[in-house]
Design a protein around this motif. Structure first.
Motif, mmCIF file in Angstrom:
data_model
loop_
_atom_site.group_PDB
_atom_site.id
_atom_site.type_symbol
_atom_site.label_atom_id
_atom_site.label_comp_id
_atom_site.label_asym_id
_atom_site.label_seq_id
_atom_site.Cartn_x
_atom_site.Cartn_y
_atom_site.Cartn_z
ATOM 1 N N ILE A 109 -59.076 6.698 -26.882
ATOM 2 C CA ILE A 109 -58.944 7.873 -26.031
ATOM 3 C C ILE A 109 -59.195 9.136 -26.850
ATOM 4 N N HIS A 110 -59.960 10.058 -26.291
ATOM 5 C CA HIS A 110 -60.098 11.422 -26.800
ATOM 6 C C HIS A 110 -59.224 12.330 -25.937
ATOM 7 N N ARG A 111 -58.926 13.493 -26.468
ATOM 8 C CA ARG A 111 -58.317 14.584 -25.693
ATOM 9 C C ARG A 111 -56.950 14.238 -25.109
ATOM 10 N N LEU A 112 -56.173 13.429 -25.797
ATOM 11 C CA LEU A 112 -54.808 13.181 -25.352
ATOM 12 C C LEU A 112 -53.912 14.242 -25.981
ATOM 13 N N THR A 113 -53.407 15.152 -25.201
ATOM 14 C CA THR A 113 -52.688 16.314 -25.731
ATOM 15 C C THR A 113 -51.296 15.931 -26.211
ATOM 16 N N ASN A 114 -50.772 16.789 -27.084
ATOM 17 C CA ASN A 114 -49.422 16.565 -27.611
ATOM 18 C C ASN A 114 -48.391 16.641 -26.494
ATOM 19 N N GLY A 115 -47.326 15.917 -26.676
ATOM 20 C CA GLY A 115 -46.231 15.940 -25.713
ATOM 21 C C GLY A 115 -46.392 14.965 -24.565
ATOM 22 N N ILE A 116 -47.493 14.238 -24.552
ATOM 23 C CA ILE A 116 -47.727 13.277 -23.473
ATOM 24 C C ILE A 116 -46.915 12.007 -23.729
ATOM 25 N N GLN A 117 -46.275 11.531 -22.665
ATOM 26 C CA GLN A 117 -45.601 10.237 -22.723
ATOM 27 C C GLN A 117 -46.586 9.173 -22.220
ATOM 28 N N LEU A 118 -46.754 8.124 -23.023
ATOM 29 C CA LEU A 118 -47.760 7.121 -22.711
ATOM 30 C C LEU A 118 -47.119 5.754 -22.578
ATOM 31 N N THR A 119 -47.470 5.061 -21.504
ATOM 32 C CA THR A 119 -47.084 3.660 -21.358
ATOM 33 C C THR A 119 -48.350 2.839 -21.148
ATOM 34 N N VAL A 120 -48.393 1.680 -21.799
ATOM 35 C CA VAL A 120 -49.512 0.755 -21.641
ATOM 36 C C VAL A 120 -48.942 -0.578 -21.194
ATOM 37 N N ASP A 121 -49.375 -1.016 -20.016
ATOM 38 C CA ASP A 121 -48.861 -2.259 -19.429
ATOM 39 C C ASP A 121 -47.333 -2.249 -19.403
ATOM 40 N N ASP A 122 -46.799 -1.115 -18.957
ATOM 41 C CA ASP A 122 -45.354 -0.902 -18.746
ATOM 42 C C ASP A 122 -44.549 -0.802 -20.027
ATOM 43 N N ARG A 123 -45.207 -0.721 -21.186
ATOM 44 C CA ARG A 123 -44.487 -0.559 -22.443
ATOM 45 C C ARG A 123 -44.767 0.822 -23.010
ATOM 46 N N PRO A 124 -43.733 1.608 -23.303
ATOM 47 C CA PRO A 124 -43.954 2.952 -23.863
ATOM 48 C C PRO A 124 -44.509 2.865 -25.284
ATOM 49 N N LEU A 125 -45.420 3.767 -25.614
ATOM 50 C CA LEU A 125 -45.996 3.851 -26.947
ATOM 51 C C LEU A 125 -45.739 5.247 -27.499
ATOM 52 N N HIS A 126 -45.317 5.288 -28.762
ATOM 53 C CA HIS A 126 -45.056 6.571 -29.405
ATOM 54 C C HIS A 126 -46.343 7.127 -29.997
ATOM 55 N N ILE A 127 -46.665 8.373 -29.669
ATOM 56 C CA ILE A 127 -47.842 9.052 -30.184
ATOM 57 C C ILE A 127 -47.390 10.095 -31.194
ATOM 58 N N ASN A 128 -47.974 10.077 -32.377
ATOM 59 C CA ASN A 128 -47.631 11.032 -33.432
ATOM 60 C C ASN A 128 -47.820 12.449 -32.930
ATOM 61 N N GLU A 129 -46.798 13.260 -33.023
ATOM 62 C CA GLU A 129 -46.840 14.624 -32.504
ATOM 63 C C GLU A 129 -47.844 15.501 -33.231
ATOM 64 N N THR A 130 -48.262 15.097 -34.445
ATOM 65 C CA THR A 130 -49.163 15.950 -35.226
ATOM 66 C C THR A 130 -50.631 15.682 -34.922
ATOM 67 N N ILE A 131 -50.877 14.748 -34.044
ATOM 68 C CA ILE A 131 -52.271 14.402 -33.752
ATOM 69 C C ILE A 131 -52.937 15.545 -32.988
ATOM 70 N N ASN A 132 -54.110 15.942 -33.430
ATOM 71 C CA ASN A 132 -54.890 16.969 -32.751
ATOM 72 C C ASN A 132 -56.303 16.455 -32.510
#
Length: 942
Positions: free
Chosen positions: A705-728
């Motif tokens: 994925i491109h352009r996934l902004t900070n602060g987004i909560q992401l779940t894949v197949d009903d499992r939450p995934l943690h996204i590094n807050e420093t990703i730009n």
């Protein structure tokens, strides 16, 4: 869509049956007085049409033909069946025999006769068949049929020998709109039992710039009396080639197979290598400056191996305003045609009407020079009121080194800020944009957007799939580089990696559906006109011969190789793409329901999709105003004025559908990289609700994925995934599943994208293909290599170099094997094949002299295996191995090399001995590789 477009609706231009004469004439005119040293004789002195009273060898083709048929067949099935089906050509012909055929009233057919016209054109029809009754229930599928055609070719020796008999001639054969042909020994020769026919592909699409096949005679002709040879042709009637017989000149509903055969002789010649002007590639000059950096010179070896090692300018005073550089040394095998790549650069404006150059060639014994004159079209700088009526011819190097031309229409005005999207215009089947100006003239000039018309490699290409898609996108990138190369053109710059509005007609309309739905993030909008959904819907496969014998799971695996082309399966990708779909209400060529159904499928995915359908009542397949009208212009203006970036509408919920990841791009930044089970569809459904993004996967192993902004909560197949807050941005997030758990990682490198799924992926090469044959190659093996190189040239203008296995291994060891895909022929005698199979990177293995897969040995001696294999040194490249030890196996394997669309060839095939009679039902094994080239149980049949 069909060749009938060219006979009924599109201008005829230069596709007529006199093409053989024009090809020879072009060579004669181009070579007379221009070839130096031993090449002072024109090509006309090397051939004899058999009717000019020559004192050399002569040839004649009988006008009387024997015809056996018709037999039911589906499109492309002739690549599995023997081209001589139902005959066994090692047995004498029995003209009294009857053969089963469900098309005849009594269930059997026998031999009939037909007579060719003076120009070699043969019209074959079967008026005794009740075609109207058949099509009443079976539709167009009932018209698809196969027949075997037979005549004789006679070679006449020269009246005075003078040693001529020591150098027997070769045939030059040009077959237009026939599938395959073969020449067999004379009837009065010893028994032909055990003789394996050498089948040559005909120019079934009657494409321009197609040189004839060089055919060595199967037996030397007599030096004292005429020698007659048997000529057999596989004649296959396809709607795509000949159109609906209800709309032909007779309008009687009786399908007519019309093919043209011409034969000449190539005698002992003064010249062994010639120019082929039909293959030259040039670009126009705008205000004295080349609109592109690629030139190409067609060269054909008549005998021997030749290498073009240098190029030099002639007849230009110093300092020259232009420079020429040979892009790379070009080696040409016997009978092969290649386009020599030359880069042109400029110091100053150049206003001459031609470029004269010398090509310097070497063989094992000879040094020589070919003198070339490339005509130049000089155009003034375009202005708001002045634009070339046929556009500007541009050029670039496709796949690193293949000179390629395309046409463009410049915008009326310079940019008024950010660049605007370009218009990518895809022509219909049989339309040669180089010689047919009507296509570029049918496209309205835009205010601030470039219009780009690619060739798609050839007039048919691969139906805008595979290398044709690759060519389409490459022309967009090439135009960006061309405009950027000269400061005075910068006012008309495109954005790098610009989005496009893609439009197309007929096969190009199908191509517009294809490109828009496979690369939604690069397509700002689409205007598909008169496009069909997919080949199986255009003419169904219901009259397949193999279907009566095949195991259904095998059929499903074979037909999975068609899935990547089925546009209806990918309509989910277009829910956020503005679509204006057009079709003539009385289209006699592509039934109007195709576009209606495509829009219906799209609206099923999203009833609010921005898709408009316009049915032009009373219009047939082609009409000049299909794009040049108010509603099309308004649609284009509304999209193109948004600029190259523009506002991208995104639904709160959308689904990305992918079949072969390497053939698809991203949708709203989301991209599928690999599949859990290759061969099956994969889907990624994304739902966005405020700061929550939910992803649901089906058959997805990895995605990004491109352009996934900070602060987004992401779940894949009903499992939450943690996204590094420093990703730009523009860091790419890659997601992979291991043991049913999804993990995420940052990546700024190009991901490894899965590129298997079907054998036709071998055509998607980033450099010329290498054809590798054994060191001790027989005449048959050399012929096989030459024939596939010939087919690649005719159908796709794809360059190929033929080398021996020991050289391939030396290049591998020195790191100079190149980045292109490889085709390897032979069995264990091919040391290159043996070397790359040692590591067992696929389930295929060699034990002793035999090939095994999953413990099973390749079948009878006349069987063959075709399979994709990882490239030994380039991760993204492929090898296709055609493993066969006997001539009959090689012939089967060659016919299934994926040159045309619609041939059902997944990643690997074991071709049995019974395919000649029962087609694909004679396959002993087939499948799609797993994600790591491993065994894929779900998609394998053995």
């Amino acid at each position: 869509m069909t060749r009938a477009l060219r006979t009924m609706a599109y201008p005829r231009s230069c596709w007529t049956s006199t093409f053989w004469f024009s090809w020879v004439l072009a060579l004669v005119m181009a070579s007379g007085g221009q070839q130096q040293t031993v090449f002072d004789a024109s090509f006309a002195s090397l051939i004899d049409a058999g009717a000019n009273g020559s004192i050399d060898w002569r040839v004649s083709v009988s006008k009387d033909w024997d015809v056996l048929g018709p037999f039911p067949i589906h499109a492309r099935e002739q690549h599995f069946l023997s081209p001589a089906f139902p005959l066994n050509l090692s047995e004498p012909l029995d003209h009294t025999a009857q053969w089963p055929s469900s098309y005849a009233d009594n269930g059997t057919v026998g031999w009939t006769t037909a007579r060719a016209r003076d120009d070699g054109t043969l019209d074959v029809s079967f008026p005794e068949i009740r075609w109207s009754s058949l099509r009443a229930t079976e539709g167009w599928a009932a018209l698809q049929s196969h027949s075997v055609l037979h005549t004789t070719i006679t070679i006449y020796p020269p009246p005075s020998q003078d040693g001529q008999s020591a150098n027997p001639p070769k045939l030059l054969v040009d077959l237009l709109q026939g599938s395959f042909f073969t020449v067999l020994p004379p009837k009065n020769h010893e028994s032909t039992e055990g003789v394996v026919p050498t089948w040559y592909a005909g120019n079934i699409y009657a494409m321009d710039r197609a040189p004839p096949q060089v055919v060595p005679l199967p037996r030397d002709p007599s030096a004292t009396e005429p020698t007659a040879y048997d000529l057999f042709v596989s004649g296959d009637y396809e709607i795509r080639l000949f159109g609906d017989p209800l709309f032909n000149s007779r309008r009687d509903g009786i399908p007519v197979l019309s093919l043209t055969l011409s034969a000449s002789l190539l005698t002992s010649s003064k010249a062994e290598v010639i120019l082929l002007p039909s293959h030259d590639v040039t670009c126009d000059f705008a205000d004295g400056w080349a609109f592109g950096d690629a030139l190409g010179v067609g060269v054909r070896s008549l005998s021997g191996w030749w290498t073009v090692g240098n190029v030099s300018l002639t007849t230009i005073t110093e300092p020259s305003p232009i420079e020429l550089q040979l892009l790379n040394a070009t080696r040409i095998a016997p009978s092969q045609t290649r386009i020599v790549p030359i880069r042109i650069s400029q110091r100053a404006a150049y206003y001459a009407s031609s470029i004269e150059l010398d090509l310097h060639l070497t063989s094992s014994t000879t040094l020589t020079t070919l003198h070339v004159i490339l005509p130049v079209t000089q155009l003034p700088q375009w202005t708001p009121s002045n634009s070339p009526s046929e556009g500007i011819m541009a050029s670039y190097f496709f796949a690193t080194s293949m000179p390629t031309a395309f046409r463009v229409i410049p915008p009326e005005l310079p940019n008024d800020g950010d660049p605007h999207p370009a218009v990518l215009a895809l022509h219909g089947a049989g339309v040669d944009i180089i010689t047919m100006p009507f296509w570029i003239q049918a496209l309205p000039r835009q205010e601030r957007s470039w219009v780009i018309a690619p060739t798609g490699r050839t007039a048919w290409g691969l139906d805008w799939h595979g290398p044709s898609t690759q060519d389409a996108w490459s022309t967009v990138d090439a135009l960006y580089a061309i405009v950027a190369s000269r400061e005075s053109w910068h006012l008309y710059m495109l954005a790098e990696n610009t989005r496009v509005l893609v439009l197309g007609h007929s096969n190009g309309g199908q191509g517009a559906w294809y490109i828009a739905s496979r690369y939604p993030d690069r397509v700002a909008a689409a205007i598909p006109a008169a496009g069909y959904i997919k080949s199986q819907s255009y003419v169904p496969l219901i009259h397949s011969r193999s279907a009566h014998y095949i195991d259904p799971p095998l059929r499903a695996i074979l037909e999975s190789s068609l899935t990547p082309d089925d546009n209806d399966l990918f309509m989910s990708n277009l829910v956020d793409t503005p679509i204006l779909a057009i079709h003539g209400g009385d289209d006699e060529n592509v039934p109007v329901w195709h576009t209606r159904e495509a829009v219906s499928v799209l609206k099923t995915w999203d009833p609010n999709a921005n898709a408009t359908y316009v049915e032009d009542q009373g219009q047939t397949h082609w009409y000049p105003a299909v794009f040049d009208n108010d509603h099309v212009k308004a649609f284009m203006r509304s999209l193109l004025e948004q600029g190259a970036v523009g506002a991208v509408s995104q639904s709160k919920s959308f689904t990305l559908t992918v079949s072969v990841p390497s053939d698809s791009g991203a949708m709203h930044g989301w991209r599928i990289l690999s599949l859990q089970t290759p061969g099956r569809l994969a889907r990624l459904t994304v739902r966005v609700e405020d700061d929550l993004v939910s992803v649901r996967t089906t058959n997805v192993k990895s995605f990004s994925i491109h352009r996934l902004t900070n602060g987004i909560q992401l779940t894949v197949d009903d499992r939450p995934l943690h996204i590094n807050e420093t990703i730009n941005d523009p860091v790419v997030l890659q997601f992979s599943i291991h043991d049913k758990m999804w993990t995420v990682e940052n990546s700024i490198v190009t991901p490894n994208i899965q590129n298997t799924g079907r054998l036709s992926n071998i055509l998607n090469s980033v450099a010329p293909l290498l054809i590798v044959i054994p060191d001790n190659s027989t005449d048959r093996m050399l012929s096989v290599a030459g024939r596939i190189a010939h087919n690649l040239d005719i159908y796709h203008k794809l360059d190929a170099e033929i080398i021996f296995a020991d050289e391939a291994l030396r290049r591998l060891q020195t790191g100079s094997l190149g980045r292109g895909n490889i085709v390897a022929f032979g069995d264990v005698d091919n040391s290159f094949t043996r070397h790359i199979l040692v590591d067992s990177r696929t389930p295929f293995q060699i034990h002793g002299t035999n090939l095994f897969i999953k413990g099973r040995q390749l079948g009878q001696p006349s069987a063959a295996a075709l399979f994709l294999h990882p490239h030994p040194s380039v991760d993204s490249a492929l090898v296709m191995i055609v493993f066969a030890g006997r001539d009959s196996g090689l012939e089967k394997g060659l016919r299934l090399c994926p040159i045309r669309t619609g041939v059902t060839v997944p990643d690997w095939l074991l071709i049995g001995t019974s395919t000649d009679a029962v087609g694909a039902a004679g396959i002993d094994g087939a499948g799609v590789w797993g994600v790591n080239w491993d065994w894929n149980e779900a998609m394998s049949w053995l």
